[in-house]
Design a protein around this motif. Structure first.
Motif, PDB file in Angstrom:
ATOM      1  N   ASP A 108       0.826  -1.211   0.000  1.00 19.31           N
ATOM      2  CA  ASP A 108       0.000   0.000   0.000  1.00 19.31           C
ATOM      3  C   ASP A 108       0.860   1.262   0.000  1.00 19.31           C
ATOM      4  N   ILE A 109       1.936   1.242   0.783  1.00 22.78           N
ATOM      5  CA  ILE A 109       2.842   2.400   0.857  1.00 22.78           C
ATOM      6  C   ILE A 109       3.500   2.636  -0.508  1.00 22.78           C
ATOM      7  N   PHE A 110       3.995   1.558  -1.114  1.00 25.43           N
ATOM      8  CA  PHE A 110       4.635   1.673  -2.429  1.00 25.43           C
ATOM      9  C   PHE A 110       3.662   2.224  -3.463  1.00 25.43           C
ATOM     10  N   ARG A 111       2.415   1.736  -3.386  1.00 23.58           N
ATOM     11  CA  ARG A 111       1.414   2.109  -4.381  1.00 23.58           C
ATOM     12  C   ARG A 111       1.002   3.572  -4.216  1.00 23.58           C
ATOM     13  N   LYS A 112       0.738   3.971  -2.972  1.00 22.92           N
ATOM     14  CA  LYS A 112       0.151   5.293  -2.744  1.00 22.92           C
ATOM     15  C   LYS A 112       1.175   6.417  -2.690  1.00 22.92           C
ATOM     16  N   LEU A 113       2.398   6.083  -2.289  1.00 25.07           N
ATOM     17  CA  LEU A 113       3.423   7.132  -2.215  1.00 25.07           C
ATOM     18  C   LEU A 113       4.368   7.092  -3.413  1.00 25.07           C
ATOM     19  N   GLY A 114       4.237   6.057  -4.248  1.00 23.16           N
ATOM     20  CA  GLY A 114       5.097   5.976  -5.434  1.00 23.16           C
ATOM     21  C   GLY A 114       6.563   5.810  -5.081  1.00 23.16           C
ATOM     22  N   LEU A 115       6.874   4.997  -4.049  1.00 23.74           N
ATOM     23  CA  LEU A 115       8.274   4.828  -3.617  1.00 23.74           C
ATOM     24  C   LEU A 115       9.073   4.001  -4.622  1.00 23.74           C
ATOM     25  N   ARG A 116      10.393   4.206  -4.585  1.00 23.57           N
ATOM     26  CA  ARG A 116      11.281   3.333  -5.361  1.00 23.57           C
ATOM     27  C   ARG A 116      11.840   2.241  -4.466  1.00 23.57           C
ATOM     28  N   GLN A 117      12.127   2.598  -3.188  1.00 21.84           N
ATOM     29  CA  GLN A 117      12.610   1.597  -2.246  1.00 21.84           C
ATOM     30  C   GLN A 117      12.278   2.049  -0.836  1.00 21.84           C
ATOM     31  N   CYS A 118      12.236   1.108   0.083  1.00 22.16           N
ATOM     32  CA  CYS A 118      12.184   1.497   1.497  1.00 22.16           C
ATOM     33  C   CYS A 118      13.122   0.587   2.277  1.00 22.16           C
ATOM     34  N   LEU A 119      13.698   1.132   3.351  1.00 25.90           N
ATOM     35  CA  LEU A 119      14.691   0.404   4.135  1.00 25.90           C
ATOM     36  C   LEU A 119      13.994  -0.289   5.305  1.00 25.90           C
ATOM     37  N   VAL A 120      14.507  -1.450   5.670  1.00 25.71           N
ATOM     38  CA  VAL A 120      13.920  -2.228   6.766  1.00 25.71           C
ATOM     39  C   VAL A 120      14.847  -2.132   7.972  1.00 25.71           C
ATOM     40  N   THR A 121      14.272  -1.711   9.112  1.00 29.17           N
ATOM     41  CA  THR A 121      15.096  -1.533  10.318  1.00 29.17           C
ATOM     42  C   THR A 121      14.460  -2.261  11.495  1.00 29.17           C
ATOM     43  N   ARG A 122      15.284  -2.453  12.536  1.00 23.06           N
ATOM     44  CA  ARG A 122      14.756  -2.930  13.825  1.00 23.06           C
ATOM     45  C   ARG A 122      15.472  -2.110  14.900  1.00 23.06           C
ATOM     46  N   SER A 123      14.716  -1.324  15.668  1.00 21.48           N
ATOM     47  CA  SER A 123      15.267  -0.426  16.706  1.00 21.48           C
ATOM     48  C   SER A 123      16.344   0.489  16.130  1.00 21.48           C
ATOM     49  N   GLY A 124      16.106   1.009  14.918  1.00 21.34           N
ATOM     50  CA  GLY A 124      17.049   1.961  14.310  1.00 21.34           C
ATOM     51  C   GLY A 124      18.227   1.305  13.619  1.00 21.34           C
ATOM     52  N   ARG A 125      18.341  -0.016  13.731  1.00 18.18           N
ATOM     53  CA  ARG A 125      19.464  -0.743  13.109  1.00 18.18           C
ATOM     54  C   ARG A 125      19.029  -1.276  11.749  1.00 18.18           C
ATOM     55  N   LEU A 126      19.854  -1.041  10.736  1.00 19.66           N
ATOM     56  CA  LEU A 126      19.506  -1.430   9.361  1.00 19.66           C
ATOM     57  C   LEU A 126      19.577  -2.950   9.189  1.00 19.66           C
ATOM     58  N   LEU A 127      18.499  -3.523   8.654  1.00 15.72           N
ATOM     59  CA  LEU A 127      18.478  -4.963   8.396  1.00 15.72           C
ATOM     60  C   LEU A 127      18.531  -5.280   6.899  1.00 15.72           C
ATOM     61  N   GLY A 128      17.808  -4.471   6.090  1.00 17.07           N
ATOM     62  CA  GLY A 128      17.750  -4.785   4.656  1.00 17.07           C
ATOM     63  C   GLY A 128      17.012  -3.706   3.888  1.00 17.07           C
ATOM     64  N   ILE A 129      16.657  -4.054   2.679  1.00 15.34           N
ATOM     65  CA  ILE A 129      16.018  -3.089   1.787  1.00 15.34           C
ATOM     66  C   ILE A 129      14.947  -3.804   0.950  1.00 15.34           C
ATOM     67  N   ILE A 130      13.857  -3.096   0.657  1.00  8.09           N
ATOM     68  CA  ILE A 130      12.815  -3.622  -0.245  1.00  8.09           C
ATOM     69  C   ILE A 130      12.665  -2.625  -1.383  1.00  8.09           C
ATOM     70  N   THR A 131      12.812  -3.100  -2.625  1.00  9.82           N
ATOM     71  CA  THR A 131      12.633  -2.214  -3.787  1.00  9.82           C
ATOM     72  C   THR A 131      11.288  -2.519  -4.446  1.00  9.82           C
ATOM     73  N   LYS A 132      10.899  -1.642  -5.351  1.00  8.71           N
ATOM     74  CA  LYS A 132       9.642  -1.847  -6.074  1.00  8.71           C
ATOM     75  C   LYS A 132       9.689  -3.185  -6.820  1.00  8.71           C
ATOM     76  N   LYS A 133      10.875  -3.518  -7.328  1.00  7.22           N
ATOM     77  CA  LYS A 133      11.035  -4.776  -8.062  1.00  7.22           C
ATOM     78  C   LYS A 133      10.798  -5.976  -7.138  1.00  7.22           C
ATOM     79  N   ASP A 134      11.292  -5.869  -5.882  1.00  6.59           N
ATOM     80  CA  ASP A 134      11.078  -6.957  -4.911  1.00  6.59           C
ATOM     81  C   ASP A 134       9.594  -7.142  -4.623  1.00  6.59           C
ATOM     82  N   VAL A 135       8.887  -5.999  -4.492  1.00  7.30           N
ATOM     83  CA  VAL A 135       7.447  -6.057  -4.206  1.00  7.30           C
ATOM     84  C   VAL A 135       6.717  -6.750  -5.356  1.00  7.30           C
TER      85      VAL A 135
END
Length: 769
Positions: A724-751
């Motif tokens: 929903d976020i990708f669709r409505k905000l037109g994102l290219r990627q968003c970063l995945v974190t846990r307590s401010g620590r970077l875990l990974g990344i999700i791109t539009k292609k991954d979605v």
């Protein structure tokens, strides 16, 4: 790991942060920052924020002097000026295309001796020797056999006319496919799937370029004139969007901001439908319902204005010669009755079934074209299909003429002055009624003959359109779909009419069809059938009904049209949710997140993000310990589109996100313009210069290109929310974190890959960069 198709937007506060002790050469923006590479997705949030900054700057400057105030007014008006220009150019092009198609379609059969540039109809208008009964025959218009041999009748004349018809058709289609191949490969097809993808934020360079704008109208005229089963309506939307793109380049407000450019293209699509069908309101609704991804209220008004100007321009050219904007003007003299909703709904069912059959067969054929040797010989394919079409079309008068003329005749009501075979009814010699209200009559031999020919034409159109749509020439689908529906509708209409005449004592006819009354209008059934088939193929509803009543002027028949459109959509949706355009988007692997798709699976962000369990670790930059050489090596060894920036590799606390393209340009620019920047120079993204030994070369500050507020989600965010976020905000990627620590990344292609996987499709079919 796929790293995001993302661009970062620097805010004004970040821009001020650049003022450190060391020279931050990026205070002067360098060329190409903010542009995107081909086959990449735009960052809607960044583009929006850039436009807001630009607007704020203009507003504050406008208070300084009169000149700045005038400039701000010009900037505010530039949108309306662009709309005016789009309307004028697309209306003019559509008028010229209509006139050229009329002339070249008739050229296959004969030529006007008094002026060779006249079509058959224009030629006989200017003739003084034309009688009303023989209004299609005039001495100035001669068929090729008559011109060459002097004979009009007989087997020899027929064979010669037949041969020349095929020859002209082959010549036109060969020219069309050759021009497309040599000058503008993007000018083929209808263009609507690609325009939907572009409007959703994807970059396809050259798709709306000047060469496409030059070649598409010419090849469109040639393709339609060759008699192939295709229309000019879809390609006219592409042509109008090319006009929009051309005029965007005149104003920096649009040329430098991809999101603003897409607002203009949405309005241009509305102008395209407005001139294709003479339906300005339908055009605006088509853009809103079918093509646009982001459609703010301001764009709605501008679309309305562009469609108005385009329709006015087309009306001034008057290509149909009837002083009307509509393509198939109808005037029915009888209302419709409630009992007729049954055949209307049955036509809706037929439209839905035909839509499903067409989509599945056409996609299977197009996939075959892509995966086999067939795709390597586009010219041969076009020539073969044109040859088969011409050979089979000529003997049947309903397939020989242009599809628009065929639909026009099928929509027509049988008045007292009609000379068509479809109006060959047996008249009652005692009939003394006003001319426009002729009672239902028994069908004559001409009607039965026409029914056989229409049945053959229906089968021919159904089969040949499957192979025609998607070839390497401009090809629209609206008119062929409407033709299939109009033929089926007219056949049903005549059947109902004859039943009402012969069995007027049946209970269904008793209440509303007295003997000697004009009860059933077969032309109305053709109109409803056309709407049903177009709806079944494209899955349009609201815009379809509005286009149909604007197209025909039949305002009181909205309810039958709505019933057929809704039924055809329900029936077609039962077999698959995608219309023909969405199916072609999927087939071509374009990164299109359809707003109408629902994601119902219970997966989490952690299931989709990269890196996965066995993947190498995430490629990141640190805020103040990476050297220029490290960055250049990372760029060279990977093909990711951007890199997260962290405090250190140990803590992996996220600072921001930097774009690959901007990083490359910044380092290249720094090496040229800033003294002392070498491979061992430290790159830092912090506010203050890091403490470095005195022997170290001068560091390079790149805080200005760092996006300090990249979009982040936690690893336990449901994928439903992420989609929903990708669709409505037109994102290219968003970063995945846990307590401010970077875990990974999700791109539009991954979605998109994940969605394909969840629907048991091949995730590798998403082929964009």
């Amino acid at each position: 790991m796929e790293v995001g198709e993302g661009f970062s937007g620097a805010t004004p506060t970040e821009e001020m942060n650049g003022a450190g002790n060391l020279m931050d050469f990026l205070d002067e923006p360098f060329p190409d920052v903010g542009t995107y590479e081909d086959f990449h997705t735009i960052d809607w949030l960044r583009e929006k924020s850039r436009d807001t900054d630009r607007h704020r700057k203009i507003t504050s400057k406008s208070k300084e002097s009169l000149w700045e105030l005038i400039k701000s007014l010009l900037d505010a008006w530039s949108g309306w000026v662009v709309m005016l220009l789009i309307g004028l150019l697309s209306g003019t092009l559509a008028g010229v295309i209509d006139l050229a198609v009329d002339w070249m379609t008739d050229l296959k059969e004969g030529v006007c001796l008094s002026a060779f540039w006249y079509s058959h109809e224009q030629c006989c208008w200017t003739s003084n020797e034309t009688t009303f009964d023989d209004r299609d025959k005039c001495p100035q218009w001669q068929k090729w056999a008559e011109l060459m041999t002097g004979h009009t009748e007989g087997a020899g004349a027929y064979v010669l006319n037949y041969f020349l018809y095929i020859l002209w058709a082959l010549l036109f289609s060969f020219l069309a496919v050759s021009l497309v191949r040599v000058f503008a490969p993007y000018a083929c097809g209808s263009g609507i799937p690609e325009i939907k993808t572009i409007l959703s934020g994807f970059i396809i360079r050259g798709y709306l370029g000047k060469w496409t704008l030059l070649i598409k109208p010419v090849t469109l005229v040639l393709a339609v004139s060759s008699g192939l089963s295709l229309g000019k309506e879809g390609p006219l939307v592409h042509v109008a969007c090319c006009c929009g793109n051309l005029f965007c380049s005149l104003f920096s407000k649009y040329s430098k901001n991809e999101a603003k450019r897409r607002e203009v293209l949405s309005a241009a699509a509305a102008a395209g439908v407005s001139v294709a069908f003479g339906a300005p309101i339908g055009g605006v609704l088509f853009s809103l319902e079918e093509v646009s991804y982001y459609f703010p209220l301001k764009t709605l008004w501008r679309s309305f204005f562009a469609a108005l100007v385009a329709a006015f321009t087309l009306r001034s050219i008057n290509p149909f010669g009837n002083s009307r904007l509509v393509l198939f003007y109808v005037e029915y003299h009888t209302p419709w009755y409630m009992a007729e909703l049954v055949p209307f709904i049955l036509l809706g069912v037929f439209g839905g079934l035909w839509g499903t059959l067409f989509i599945q067969a056409n996609i299977a054929w197009c996939r075959r074209r892509k995966t086999t040797q067939l795709g390597k010989y586009p010219v041969l394919e076009v020539i073969a299909v044109t040859g088969i079409t011409a050979v089979l079309a000529y003997p049947n008068p309903y397939t020989r003429r242009s599809t628009s003329e065929l639909i026009s005749e099928l929509f027509n009501d049988c008045g007292a002055l009609e000379s068509s075979q479809l109006c060959d009814y047996i008249n009652n010699p005692n009939m003394s009624r006003p001319v426009d209200d002729i009672p239902d009559r028994p069908a004559g031999p001409g009607v039965y003959n026409a029914l056989w020919q229409l049945a053959l034409a229906l089968i021919f159109k159904i089969v040949i359109t499957i192979f025609t749509f998607g070839m390497k020439i401009p090809s629209g689908l609206f008119i062929p779909s409407m033709a299939v529906g109009a033929i089926a509708g007219r056949i049903v209409g005549i059947a109902v009419e004859q039943m009402a005449y012969h069995h007027h004592d049946w209970i269904i006819f008793k209440n509303w069809c007295r003997p000697g009354a004009d009860c059933v209008t077969p032309g109305l059934y053709a109109m409803v059938g056309a709407a049903a088939c177009l709806g079944g193929v494209t899955r349009m509803t609201v815009s379809l009904v509005v286009i149909m009543f604007e197209l025909t002027g039949g305002l009181e028949y909205i309810v039958p049209l709505m019933a057929a459109a809704v039924t055809s959509k329900w029936v077609a949706d039962a077999f698959g949710k995608e219309g023909i355009y969405e199916s072609h988007i999927q087939l071509n692997g374009y990164p299109y997140l359809d707003v109408r798709d629902e994601f119902t699976h219970r997966t989490l962000a952690t299931d989709v993000m990269r890196p996965r369990r066995n993947d190498p670790p995430l490629a990141v930059l640190t805020q103040d310990t990476t050297t220029v050489e490290d960055v250049e090596t990372l760029i060279k060894d990977t093909d990711y589109n951007g890199f997260p920036v962290v405090v250190s590799r140990e803590s992996e606390r996220l600072i921001g996100f930097v774009q690959r393209r901007e990083l490359t340009l910044a380092i290249k620019n720094a090496r040229q313009k800033q003294d002392g920047v070498v491979s061992s120079s430290v790159v830092y993204f912090t506010e203050d210069t890091p403490q470095l030994p005195a022997t170290n070369p001068q560091p390079l500050k790149l805080r200005r290109i760092l996006n300090l507020s990249p979009f982040t989600v936690t690893d336990h965010t449901p994928m439903e929310t992420v989609v929903d976020i990708f669709r409505k905000l037109g994102l290219r990627q968003c970063l995945v974190t846990r307590s401010g620590r970077l875990l990974g990344i999700i791109t539009k292609k991954d979605v998109l890959r994940h969605m394909a996987q969840m629907m048991n499709q091949d995730p590798e079919s998403i082929m964009f960069n």
